[in-house]
Design an enzyme around this catalytic site. Structure first.
Site, mmCIF file in Angstrom:
data_model
loop_
_atom_site.group_PDB
_atom_site.id
_atom_site.type_symbol
_atom_site.label_atom_id
_atom_site.label_comp_id
_atom_site.label_asym_id
_atom_site.label_seq_id
_atom_site.Cartn_x
_atom_site.Cartn_y
_atom_site.Cartn_z
ATOM 1 N N LYS A 77 -79.440 92.881 47.784
ATOM 2 C CA LYS A 77 -78.961 93.566 46.895
ATOM 3 C C LYS A 77 -78.698 94.704 48.439
ATOM 4 O O LYS A 77 -79.632 94.442 49.658
ATOM 5 C CB LYS A 77 -80.275 93.985 46.254
ATOM 6 N N SER A 152 -81.139 97.209 37.993
ATOM 7 C CA SER A 152 -80.246 97.955 39.077
ATOM 8 C C SER A 152 -79.645 96.125 39.415
ATOM 9 O O SER A 152 -78.993 96.742 40.675
ATOM 10 C CB SER A 152 -80.961 99.011 39.941
ATOM 11 N N SER A 176 -85.433 96.553 37.439
ATOM 12 C CA SER A 176 -84.144 95.764 38.247
ATOM 13 C C SER A 176 -84.006 94.706 38.803
ATOM 14 O O SER A 176 -83.136 94.192 38.891
ATOM 15 C CB SER A 176 -84.166 97.165 39.617
#
Lengths: 476, 482
Positions: A77, A152, A176
């Site tokens: 990420k 997210s 997330s």
């Protein structure tokens, strides 16, 4: 042609000489080049670097000197720093910024011979539930391109389900990791707060953030956690509690499970999600596990508490992105104040600005007591009540999300509707407990959804063992 | 009555002391003054994304030392807080400090008040925080330059109660604070380099009034004498303002060293809302009673303790003792001498006299002083043995010792300065002199006591200067009064 969906399969193939690390990486690179322009999960692919590393690890394997994760290909990420690589948190404000150091989790993965293949799209500064708040644009759900992958860590989930890498690291501040895992049919774990070092994770809300894996199997999540968890002198909040051998699961035992009535009775919970969950609960009971429906009357307070505290911390954490020291700066500013205001106004997205303003407000003189301090008190109560509950039970069971992946653009209009997406997941971040989403179900709309389990602090081994057991016994 | 005599000043001081730890408060960057700009700047200091503060335990130790030195209550559970504001030399956009849980509360600094009596100035709090970088506005005509070497350097802020009543007391207070931090070795106390900084909160009120006047904060005083000047100026300015029917405005003013005045920086209404909240990246630090006691045992050299030792145990005067403890290294040097001699008074005289005069003359620090304490003790022994007089010792012998490794006695011998203390030969000289001036003897006996000088001079002449003057004086007197 490989399409290994677990590291165990990858290892067997490597051992039997059916494949090599180079071939594995080449295959993922091919998948990325074919699918990424539609899915938009990767924002940078480290092709040459990953291939070069794969070569070295193949050599190590042939010499018998390779480590635990040899052949494990991961995407990261884009809020986790990798030395000499760009990192942006999907924000324009970090335009052109290159990290001078690697996050502790990256160091640990690399030292076990993992291969990192690229950086993954996410919501800007990890703020969002649909991966629609990114300077690189929305990520699409590979299972249905009209839907979001969740957020997210949307890019992290999409990359795994589209077989563009074996697993990914995401971060979870309010769900997330778990919500995208649910939307994409993956396993997603948020470890106990402090279990995994945050050094090198671009902070959203420091007292909530945790890094965790998104994988196809519970086994792979366990293996990755084993590598990334543990005390780190660069993160003084990291815990020195011993790291378990998470990947050697304990034998099935009969468990005491609490089901939160308030979650199942929640308005807005998809009927099918509820039904499928209830049938699992019945099956568990039939298998001899003890199920108790308990009341947890704090559900309505969770989301507001979460948003007051996380935005407060975010307003401070994001102050460093000021256009002065690094990243984006407005051209020809008049003075220092203009540099701040214009750079930040231009380069932060709407959601980030909204949360900075909210956080600044709840901390400001005259409102601090009413909002920030009050929310802290509620957090303390939720922590205590959760601890109390977990004295009597091994796990708390709930849906991960009220429904399956929603349409891109559908919820972006009203932020408060979006905030309610997190209703079941924020609990574990407020209390600090570990929680996992496991991909048990497929909805009649064809999309997957997960079951969430939450356990006592530092009992990831129990959580993972039981998850593996459920996956074996009940997955559709 | 002078108009200003109607008023009384109320002053509280905030002293920032940079701690002399090897590394910074939250990173392993070296903590050093004067390095090439922006070279002591790791990603933590730069506030790069993803970095977290890593606490330096020495900072706690130093803060605890200060707390013990001033007699504070030391807090067990220490939380850190963030103070949020934007500035170019503050890379994170917030300063890590302590808000509601300062490590020390209470205690006091003792000064000599205006009336000459001991006065205790109470300490409100001492808390730990990090310094910001340095913005340099006057080096480049078009830009402000930022040096982040100082960013993250540990500080303690010592806040006094508003119990200071004059610029003189403020001067004394800062002097005492500086002395203390130097004694306990936590700060070099150099105001010119900014390692000790002082802000003053100043208000005036009519004598006898209970309510405080409106206070003004004055910053940027880079020496102790400037603290005094700034406060004097500000008191005058406020009194004049009130006398002319005006009102003091609640504001921050900056001291201008060039003209000794203060100018307005910002009004309090424009002040920042710092939005303090607990620092989530650092766990609270627990300071146990056991730890405090361990630190207390290491603090054996506080000025107050030395004062008591010097006056009570060594029998030195108040004055001698105060001068000796003014500077830690000098006091240590004196203590070293006392390990080798019991003649404390003479040791004090030599340190406060000959040695200090020499250091002042050559602008030297005691650490650069070439004569070891043990050699000074030997010099004292020479005096005690009556081999040289005090004045020969501290002028002639001392001067040669500076350039020589020879012992005091060897120097005295080589130069033929050993005085004659043989009573028999001295008595002989005395008799000769008395016999030489029978009329003067009569005059002396009839009351002209001043003539003793003449006889002494003659005796010294006969002994070619080597006679022990004290002994000679005794013998002459005895002979004359027969």
């Amino acid at each position: 042609m490989n399409s290994y969906t677990s590291f165990k399969d990858t290892q067997i193939a490597l051992k039997n000489g059916k494949t090599t690390c180079v071939k594995i990486v080449e295959n993922y690179l091919k998948n990325i080049s074919e699918k990424n322009s539609d899915i938009n999960a990767f924002i940078e692919v480290f092709s040459d670097e990953a291939l070069e590393r794969a070569k070295q690890i193949d050599l190590k394997i042939s010499e018998g000197t390779s480590s635990k994760l040899a052949g494990f290909v991961l995407g990261i990420k884009d809020n986790i720093c990798i030395k000499d690589h760009k990192v942006s948190a999907s924000s324009k404000i970090l335009q052109g910024f290159t990290s001078l150091y690697s996050a502790t989790v990256i160091e640990r993965l690399l030292s076990e011979d993992a291969i990192i293949i690229g950086r993954l799209n996410c919501d800007e500064f990890a703020m969002g539930s649909g991966n629609e708040n990114s300077v690189y644009g929305s990520v699409r759900n590979p299972l249905d391109m009209t839907k979001v992958p969740g957020g997210s860590s949307g890019g992290s989930a999409a990359a795994v389900v589209a077989n563009m890498c074996l697993a990914t690291l995401g971060s979870d501040t309010g769900g997330s990791i778990r919500q995208p895992a649910s939307f994409c049919g993956l396993v997603g774990l948020k470890p106990t707060y402090s279990r995994v070092s945050r050094h090198g994770l671009i902070a959203y809300a420091s007292s909530f953030d945790q890094i965790g894996p998104l994988t196809n199997t519970v086994e792979d999540t366990a293996l990755l956690l084993e590598v990334i968890a543990g005390k780190d002198k660069m993160d003084s909040t990291s815990s020195s509690v011993q790291v378990d051998d998470y990947s050697s699961f304990i034998k099935p035992v009969k468990r005491k499970i609490a089901v939160l009535k308030d979650c199942l009775e929640r308005e807005g919970l998809d009927v099918e999600v509820k039904q499928k969950l209830e049938s699992t609960i019945q099956q568990l009971q039939d298998d001899g596990h003890e199920i108790t429906y308990v009341s947890f009357p704090y559900l309505d307070f969770l989301v507001p508490t979460y948003y007051v505290l996380t935005t407060a911390e975010a307003s401070s954490n994001l102050a460093r992105f000021d256009g002065v020291h690094y990243g984006y700066r407005i051209e020809n500013p008049e003075n220092l104040e203009d540099t701040y205001i214009d750079s930040r106004t231009t380069a932060f997205g709407d959601e980030v600005k909204r949360r900075i303003m909210l956080g600044t407000f709840v901390l400001s003189a005259g409102y601090n007591d009413e909002y920030y301090k009050k929310a802290q008190q509620v957090r303390r109560i939720v922590q205590n009540k959760t601890d109390e509950l977990l004295k009597d039970f091994d796990f708390i069971l709930s849906p991960t999300s009220p429904h399956t992946a929603f349409e891109i653009g559908k919820k972006k209009v009203d932020p408060t509707v979006m905030y309610l997406e997190d209703i079941f997941t924020v609990h574990a971040n407020i209390s600090g407990n570990p929680a996992i989403s496991i991909p048990l179900y497929t909805h009649s709309n064809g999309l997957p959804f997960g079951l969430q389990l939450l356990s006592k602090d530092f009992t990831e081994k129990d959580l993972l063992s039981f998850s593996s057991e459920i996956m074996k016994n009940f997955s559709e | 009555m002078n108009t200003s005599d109607k008023y009384e000043a109320v002053i509280g001081l905030e002293v920032h002391a940079q701690l002399t730890t090897k590394t910074k408060a939250y990173s392993s960057d070296e903590n050093i003054y004067g390095a090439t700009p922006n070279t002591k700047t790791c990603p933590i200091t730069l506030g790069h994304p993803g970095t977290l503060p890593v606490s330096n335990s020495k900072v706690i130790e130093y803060a605890v030392k200060m707390g013990i030195a001033v007699g504070s209550q030391i807090r067990e559970r220490n939380e850190y807080a963030r103070k949020n504001y934007f500035y170019a030399d503050l890379p994170k956009g917030y300063q890590i400090t302590q808000d509601t849980t300062p490590i020390c509360n209470g205690g006091f600094i003792e000064i000599k008040g205006e009336d000459g009596k001991e006065k205790q100035i109470e300490i409100t709090r001492i808390h730990m925080e990090e310094d910001a970088g340095k913005s340099i506005h006057d080096l480049d005509p078009f830009h402000t330059l930022v040096d982040l070497n100082r960013a993250g350097v540990p500080l303690i802020e010592i806040v006094s109660e508003p119990e200071i009543r004059s610029s003189g007391e403020a001067y004394q207070y800062v002097l005492e604070v500086r002395k203390l931090v130097r004694y306990i070795g936590i700060c070099d106390g150099n105001m010119e380099e900014g390692s000790l900084r002082c802000d003053a909160n100043i208000s005036v009120r009519l004598k006898g009034a209970e309510k405080f006047g409106i206070k003004v904060e004055v910053k940027n005083m880079n020496s102790i004498s400037n603290v005094k000047k700034a406060i004097e100026y500000e008191i005058e300015r406020q009194i004049e303002l009130i006398e002319n029917g005006g009102e003091v405005v609640h504001e921050t003013r900056s001291f201008n060293a060039a003209n000794g005045g203060t100018i307005s920086m910002r009004h309090k209404e424009e002040a920042n809302d710092y939005r303090f909240f607990p620092e989530p990246d650092l766990q609270p630090v627990i300071v146990t009673q056991e730890y405090i006691e361990k630190i207390r045992k290491t603090l054996t050299l506080l000025p107050k303790q030395l004062y008591i030792k010097f006056t009570n145990k060594f029998g030195l005067s108040d004055y001698d003792s105060i001068i000796l403890i003014e500077e830690k290294e000098i006091a240590l040097y004196f203590l070293e001498i006392t390990k080798h001699t019991k003649n404390y008074k003479t040791a004090a005289n030599i340190v406060n006299g000959a040695i200090k005069a020499h250091l002042n003359e050559f602008v030297k620090h005691i650490s650069e002083f070439s004569i070891s304490a043990i050699r000074i003790a030997e010099l004292i022994q020479l005096i005690d043995d009556g081999k040289v007089s005090n004045s020969v010792a501290t002028s002639k012998v001392f001067t040669q010792m500076l350039q020589s490794d020879l012992s005091a006695e060897e120097i005295a011998k080589n130069n033929n300065w050993i005085q004659d203390s043989d009573t028999d030969s001295l008595s002989e000289f005395v008799k000769q002199v008395i016999a030489k001036y029978p009329e003067k003897v009569e005059e002396y006996k009839s009351g002209k006591k001043g003539l003793i000088g003449l006889f002494m001079g003659e005796v010294m002449k006969l002994s070619r200067g080597k006679a022990d003057p004290k002994l000679a004086n005794q013998l002459v007197r005895a002979e004359l009064e027969k």
